[in-house]
Structure formats: structure tokens, C-alpha cells
Enzyme design. Structure first.
Site, short mmCIF file in Angstrom:
data_model
loop_
_atom_site.label_atom_id
_atom_site.label_comp_id
_atom_site.label_asym_id
_atom_site.label_seq_id
_atom_site.Cartn_x
_atom_site.Cartn_y
_atom_site.Cartn_z
CB THR A 177 -8.20 0.31 -16.48
OG1 THR A 177 -8.90 1.72 -16.52
CG2 THR A 177 -7.24 0.46 -17.63
CG ASP A 185 -1.88 0.67 1.25
OD1 ASP A 185 -1.05 2.14 0.82
OD2 ASP A 185 -2.57 0.78 1.89
CE1 TYR A 211 -6.11 10.33 -12.09
CE2 TYR A 211 -6.01 11.87 -13.20
CZ TYR A 211 -5.63 10.43 -13.47
OH TYR A 211 -4.95 9.33 -13.91
#
Ligand SMILES: NC(=O)c1ccc[n+]([C@@H]2O[C@H](COP(=O)([O-])OP(=O)(O)OC[C@H]3O[C@@H](n4cnc5c(N)ncnc54)[C@H](OP(=O)(O)O)[C@@H]3O)[C@@H](O)[C@H]2O)c1
Length: 265
Positions: free
Chosen positions: A223, A63, A188
Site C-alpha cells: 500500500t 476523521d 508507530y
């Protein structure tokens, strides 16, 4: 010349999507691949699928936001005397909505996570190692306010400046003042703008070495993140990542590429 089969690639966020396909293509080129993921069961299943296709792939949980997890991967590789030839920082999130929490969580994976993994694994990188930052066309400065472009593209921007800048973004979102301070309402986008700036800074830091550090835009890919309407297959998207993971010691560093061709920051 080192044989590909002796080379080791480490790929983050590789249980699915571009990360998994990057592992497949690198293994197909003869590299030994360390597939990593934050969900162990999903990662093991992905590794088993690639092994079933005859590829030399191993697994380690990772992670990128958890320092202990990052340290555990580094310790395993160090114990094995491992030398990383290609580090592919692929793990990323594109979260729904926009508020300070989204901004913080997005940066923690897409920017701070990449920085933590890279810094921790850097001592294990081969002299001719390659570092690939899986970025995005969303990280391009085009369309952002000139004052913001000047700050991110400042050639003397340091790591600390960059971290301060990104933390300021989160604080401005928290205070509801991001728009008046020239930020887009898109975490983002800022995470990938920051990742690109980190690519340039790291390449400068490593300029005296043969390490190559480049950012890659995979295009819009089908994706889970890109969705079914995206224009490119996962295989096509991963090709440019694999290209950057295999550039030679005379290849480019500190650049931004799509399909092996330079694109503007
Ligand atoms: N698809 C596109 O059109 C596109 C375009 C430009 C750039 N990109 C970039 O390409 C990269 C791969 O994206 P993708 O399209 O393959 O998306 P994806 O299918 O959503 O895969 C993202 C991967 O990142 C992993 N991840 C998320 N948070 C993590 C963490 N904290 N630690 C470790 N792994 C973590 C996910 O793991 P879980 O399964 O556990 O969530 C998953 O394996 C991302 O950096 C993305 O920004 C994608």
C-alpha cells in the site's frame, strides 16, 4: 442466523489501501458497507468505484482524531436505527521521523483515534458484533525491553493505566529521556503495542457479551504505507482482516491473528 446481506460493516480509513480492499471483500461477502475516510472527495470516489463493481457501499466522512466527526458518524448510524455487525478500525499513519510531535500525532490516530471511535460506536454494536483492530507485527513485544513488556502485558492493566503509559511515552520523548527509560525510538511501534493492549482490555471489558474483539496483523502489504517492495498484495493483506470481521459468536476474542492464525503478542 443473520444473513450477511442484512449485516452492516463500518470501516475506517477506507479511501485507499487495506481499508478500501476490506470494504470490497466484505461487500463481496454480502455485507452492507459504510466506507469512511477523512478526505470526503477521496472517500466518495472510492465508494463510487465499489458501486461501479456492483457492491452495496455507502459513505460517511470520518476523521478518527476529531471528536465532532466521530460523533457525527455515530449520530447518522443511530438515526438510521443502524446496528453495526463489524467495526474495522483500519485508519492508521506511519509518519516520517521521530520526535514528540510525531509521537503525539501517531498515537492520536493509531491509538486514541481507535479508542474514541470504538467507544462511541460500541452502543450501536450488534449483540454478536465484531471489532477488528488493524494492528501490525510492529506491535509485537518481541525485542522490547522486559520491563516495558511487563507493563504492557500486565493482566490487570486498566484502560487508565494504558493511557497513562502512552502519555508517559510522549512526555519521555519530549524530555529526550525515552531511551534511558526503555522506550524504542519508534512511535508507530508503541502505537500498535498500545492498540494490542487495548484489544485485550476491551475484550475483557466485553467478556460477558458475545462481542468479539481481535487484533490483526495484515503482514507487509504493498500500500502507500507498506511501499512497493512489500511482500504481500492488498488482497492478501485484507483477507485476515475480513476473517476477523466475520468470526462467529463462538469464535475467538481478545486475540492477535495473522491470516486467521493466532500469533504472539
Ligand atoms: N501496509 C502495511 O504493510 C501494513 C502493515 C501492518 C499494518 N498496517 C496497518 O494497516 C492499516 C491500513 O494501512 P495501509 O497499509 O492501507 O496504509 P495507507 O494506504 O496509508 O492507508 C491508511 C488509511 O488511514 C487513513 N487515515 C489516516 N489518518 C486518519 C484519520 N485521522 N482519520 C481517518 N482516516 C485516517 C488514511 O487516510 P488519508 O488518505 O486521508 O491519509 C488512509 O485511508 C493501518 O492501520 C496500518 O498501520 C499496514
Amino acid at each position: 442466523m443473520v444473513e450477511n446481506s442484512q449485516q452492516l460493516a463500518v470501516v475506517t480509513g477506507a479511501n485507499r489501501g487495506l481499508g478500501l480492499e476490506t470494504c470490497r471483500q466484505l461487500a463481496q461477502r454480502g455485507l452492507r458497507v459504510m466506507l469512511t475516510s477523512r478526505d470526503e472527495a477521496e472517500g466518495q470516489a472510492a465508494m463510487n468505484r465499489l458501486r461501479g463493481q456492483g457492491f452495496a457501499v455507502r459513505y460517511h466522512s470520518l476523521d478518527v482524531t476529531d471528536p465532532a466527526s466521530v460523533a457525527a458518524l455515530a449520530d447518522t448510524l443511530r438515526r438510521e436505527g443502524g446496528r453495526i455487525d463489524a467495526l474495522v478500525n483500519n485508519a492508521g499513519v506511519a509518519l516520517e521521523g521521530f520526535d514528540a510531535g510525531v509521537a503525539r500525532r501517531t498515537l492520536s490516530v493509531n491509538f486514541f483515534g481507535v479508542m474514541a471511535v470504538t467507544d462511541r460506536l460500541l452502543p450501536l454494536l450488534a449483540p454478536h458484533g465484531r471489532i477488528v483492530m488493524v494492528s501490525s507485527a510492529m506491535g509485537q513485544m518481541d525485542g522490547l525491553p522486559p520491563a516495558l513488556c511487563d507493563q504492557f502485558l500486565n493482566p490487570v492493566l486498566t484502560r487508565n493505566d494504558l493511557v497513562d503509559l502512552l502519555n508517559r511515552f510522549v512526555r519521555d520523548v519530549e524530555a529526550g529521556r525515552h531511551l534511558e527509560r526503555g522506550w524504542p525510538a519508534n512511535a508507530y511501534r508503541i502505537s500498535k503495542v498500545g492498540l494490542n493492549a487495548f484489544t485485550r482490555i476491551l475484550a475483557q471489558e466485553l467478556a460477558a457479551s458475545a462481542v468479539r474483539v481481535n487484533a490483526v496483523s495484515p503482514g507487509w502489504v504493498r500500500t502507500a504505507m507498506g511501499g512497493p517492495g512489500a511482500t504481500r498484495t492488498i488482497e492478501e493483506g485484507a483477507q485476515g482482516i475480513v476473517w476477523a470481521a466475520l468470526v462467529g459468536p463462538d469464535g475467538p476474542t481478545g486475540g492477535f491473528f495473522r491470516d486467521g492464525q493466532p500469533i504472539p503478542w
